[in-house]
Write a protein that holds these residues in place. Structure first.
Motif, PDB file in Angstrom:
ATOM      1  N   UNK A  64      38.782   8.752 -12.121  1.00 32.76           N
ATOM      2  CA  UNK A  64      38.474   7.368 -11.794  1.00 32.76           C
ATOM      3  C   UNK A  64      39.774   6.613 -11.545  1.00 32.76           C
ATOM      4  N   UNK A  65      39.658   5.574 -10.749  1.00 26.56           N
ATOM      5  CA  UNK A  65      40.803   4.723 -10.459  1.00 26.56           C
ATOM      6  C   UNK A  65      40.313   3.279 -10.436  1.00 26.56           C
ATOM      7  N   UNK A  66      40.955   2.430 -11.210  1.00 30.13           N
ATOM      8  CA  UNK A  66      40.602   1.014 -11.247  1.00 30.13           C
ATOM      9  C   UNK A  66      41.857   0.190 -11.004  1.00 30.13           C
ATOM     10  N   UNK A  67      41.683  -0.890 -10.247  1.00 23.46           N
ATOM     11  CA  UNK A  67      42.804  -1.772  -9.948  1.00 23.46           C
ATOM     12  C   UNK A  67      42.322  -3.213 -10.007  1.00 23.46           C
ATOM     13  N   UNK A  68      43.090  -4.056 -10.680  1.00 21.37           N
ATOM     14  CA  UNK A  68      42.793  -5.489 -10.785  1.00 21.37           C
ATOM     15  C   UNK A  68      44.044  -6.269 -10.415  1.00 21.37           C
ATOM     16  N   UNK A  69      43.875  -7.221  -9.534  1.00 24.68           N
ATOM     17  CA  UNK A  69      44.976  -8.094  -9.141  1.00 24.68           C
ATOM     18  C   UNK A  69      44.486  -9.526  -9.309  1.00 24.68           C
ATOM     19  N   UNK A  70      45.230 -10.298 -10.106  1.00 25.45           N
ATOM     20  CA  UNK A  70      44.878 -11.698 -10.322  1.00 25.45           C
ATOM     21  C   UNK A  70      46.092 -12.566 -10.029  1.00 25.45           C
ATOM     22  N   UNK A  71      45.849 -13.645  -9.352  1.00 23.91           N
ATOM     23  CA  UNK A  71      46.876 -14.648  -9.086  1.00 23.91           C
ATOM     24  C   UNK A  71      46.173 -16.007  -9.026  1.00 23.91           C
ATOM     25  N   UNK A  72      46.923 -17.023  -8.903  1.00 22.03           N
ATOM     26  CA  UNK A  72      46.333 -18.365  -8.865  1.00 22.03           C
ATOM     27  C   UNK A  72      45.440 -18.496  -7.629  1.00 22.03           C
ATOM     28  N   UNK A  73      44.160 -18.741  -7.884  1.00 26.34           N
ATOM     29  CA  UNK A  73      43.193 -18.891  -6.799  1.00 26.34           C
ATOM     30  C   UNK A  73      42.826 -17.593  -6.098  1.00 26.34           C
ATOM     31  N   UNK A  74      43.158 -16.463  -6.712  1.00 28.12           N
ATOM     32  CA  UNK A  74      42.914 -15.187  -6.051  1.00 28.12           C
ATOM     33  C   UNK A  74      42.566 -14.134  -7.100  1.00 28.12           C
ATOM     34  N   UNK A  75      41.568 -13.345  -6.806  1.00 31.50           N
ATOM     35  CA  UNK A  75      41.175 -12.264  -7.707  1.00 31.50           C
ATOM     36  C   UNK A  75      40.655 -11.114  -6.857  1.00 31.50           C
ATOM     37  N   UNK A  76      41.110  -9.906  -7.166  1.00 26.56           N
ATOM     38  CA  UNK A  76      40.624  -8.733  -6.454  1.00 26.56           C
ATOM     39  C   UNK A  76      40.488  -7.594  -7.452  1.00 26.56           C
ATOM     40  N   UNK A  77      39.380  -6.888  -7.380  1.00 27.17           N
ATOM     41  CA  UNK A  77      39.154  -5.726  -8.240  1.00 27.17           C
ATOM     42  C   UNK A  77      38.574  -4.608  -7.379  1.00 27.17           C
ATOM     43  N   UNK A  78      39.058  -3.412  -7.611  1.00 24.14           N
ATOM     44  CA  UNK A  78      38.513  -2.257  -6.902  1.00 24.14           C
ATOM     45  C   UNK A  78      38.471  -1.073  -7.860  1.00 24.14           C
ATOM     46  N   UNK A  79      37.514  -0.223  -7.637  1.00 24.08           N
ATOM     47  CA  UNK A  79      37.413   0.991  -8.437  1.00 24.08           C
ATOM     48  C   UNK A  79      36.847   2.103  -7.572  1.00 24.08           C
ATOM     49  N   UNK A  80      37.210   3.318  -7.934  1.00 24.09           N
ATOM     50  CA  UNK A  80      36.693   4.471  -7.206  1.00 24.09           C
ATOM     51  C   UNK A  80      36.532   5.627  -8.180  1.00 24.09           C
ATOM     52  N   UNK A  81      35.676   6.540  -7.808  1.00 25.78           N
ATOM     53  CA  UNK A  81      35.435   7.723  -8.626  1.00 25.78           C
ATOM     54  C   UNK A  81      35.231   8.898  -7.678  1.00 25.78           C
ATOM     55  N   UNK A  82      35.845  10.025  -7.995  1.00 24.36           N
ATOM     56  CA  UNK A  82      35.639  11.228  -7.205  1.00 24.36           C
ATOM     57  C   UNK A  82      35.412  12.394  -8.160  1.00 24.36           C
ATOM     58  N   UNK A  83      34.642  13.340  -7.702  1.00 22.00           N
ATOM     59  CA  UNK A  83      34.302  14.494  -8.540  1.00 22.00           C
ATOM     60  C   UNK A  83      34.543  15.773  -7.750  1.00 22.00           C
ATOM     61  N   UNK A  84      34.793  16.834  -8.494  1.00 20.30           N
ATOM     62  CA  UNK A  84      34.983  18.143  -7.885  1.00 20.30           C
ATOM     63  C   UNK A  84      34.246  19.177  -8.739  1.00 20.30           C
ATOM     64  N   UNK A  85      33.633  20.147  -8.085  1.00 20.75           N
ATOM     65  CA  UNK A  85      32.944  21.236  -8.781  1.00 20.75           C
ATOM     66  C   UNK A  85      33.138  22.496  -7.955  1.00 20.75           C
ATOM     67  N   UNK A  86      33.611  23.545  -8.602  1.00 22.43           N
ATOM     68  CA  UNK A  86      33.833  24.817  -7.930  1.00 22.43           C
ATOM     69  C   UNK A  86      33.176  25.927  -8.736  1.00 22.43           C
ATOM     70  N   UNK A  87      32.576  26.879  -8.026  1.00 22.99           N
ATOM     71  CA  UNK A  87      31.966  28.049  -8.650  1.00 22.99           C
ATOM     72  C   UNK A  87      32.611  29.291  -8.043  1.00 22.99           C
ATOM     73  N   UNK A  88      32.999  30.211  -8.907  1.00 22.03           N
ATOM     74  CA  UNK A  88      33.677  31.428  -8.484  1.00 22.03           C
ATOM     75  C   UNK A  88      32.889  32.643  -8.945  1.00 22.03           C
ATOM     76  N   UNK A  89      32.635  33.554  -8.034  1.00 22.53           N
ATOM     77  CA  UNK A  89      32.038  34.832  -8.391  1.00 22.53           C
ATOM     78  C   UNK A  89      33.080  35.706  -9.067  1.00 22.53           C
ATOM     79  N   UNK A  90      32.656  36.480 -10.028  1.00 17.53           N
ATOM     80  CA  UNK A  90      33.587  37.328 -10.782  1.00 17.53           C
ATOM     81  C   UNK A  90      33.545  38.758 -10.260  1.00 17.53           C
ATOM     82  N   UNK A  91      34.659  39.476 -10.320  1.00 19.00           N
ATOM     83  CA  UNK A  91      34.693  40.845  -9.806  1.00 19.00           C
ATOM     84  C   UNK A  91      33.987  41.862 -10.705  1.00 19.00           C
ATOM     85  N   UNK A  92      33.648  41.465 -11.929  1.00 16.94           N
ATOM     86  CA  UNK A  92      32.957  42.368 -12.847  1.00 16.94           C
ATOM     87  C   UNK A  92      32.069  41.535 -13.767  1.00 16.94           C
TER      88      UNK A  92
END
Length: 116
Positions: A64-92
């Motif tokens: 996850x990634x979150x970012x908040x920026x605040x200043x006088x008269x200004x506010x910005x927030x963003x967030x993101x999430x990424x996922x990964x999944x891998x499956x591997x066959x075994x040789x035995x």
């Protein structure tokens, strides 16, 4: 030259950016054990899940990634999430109940599997 809608539909999709971990294993093997090592840089260590079956291993996690920026008269927030999944066959075949998982370093996971 103009491209038709059919041309666009038949063309290969744009490649996704390679900005995250791909969970590519390094394999090691001896007479009794099969060892896999994964680099997990960027993933939340608490989110890592390893599932072991007799013929395959699955590893998944997210970040996850979150970012908040605040200043006088200004506010910005963003967030993101990424996922990964891998499956591997075994040789035995392996014994799923005898698998062990441990962290070798802060971002390297080791899965040790006993051969059947």
């Amino acid at each position: 030259m103009y491209r038709s809608l059919l041309d666009l539909m038949l063309s290969p999709p744009w490649p996704a950016p390679e900005d995250g971990p791909q969970l590519t294993p390094q394999w090691g093997e001896d007479a009794r054990f099969l060892t896999l090592r994964f680099r997990t840089a960027g993933l939340d260590p608490k989110s890592i899940r390893v599932e072991v079956g007799p013929t395959a291993v699955s590893v998944s996690g997210y970040r996850t990634h979150e970012e908040r920026v605040e200043a006088r008269g200004y506010f910005r927030a963003s967030s993101s999430m990424s996922a990964v999944r891998r499956t591997f066959g075994l040789p035995c075949l392996v014994v799923p109940g005898a698998a062990s998982v441990r962290w070798r370093s802060e971002d390297e996971l080791e899965v040790r599997l006993q051969k059947a």
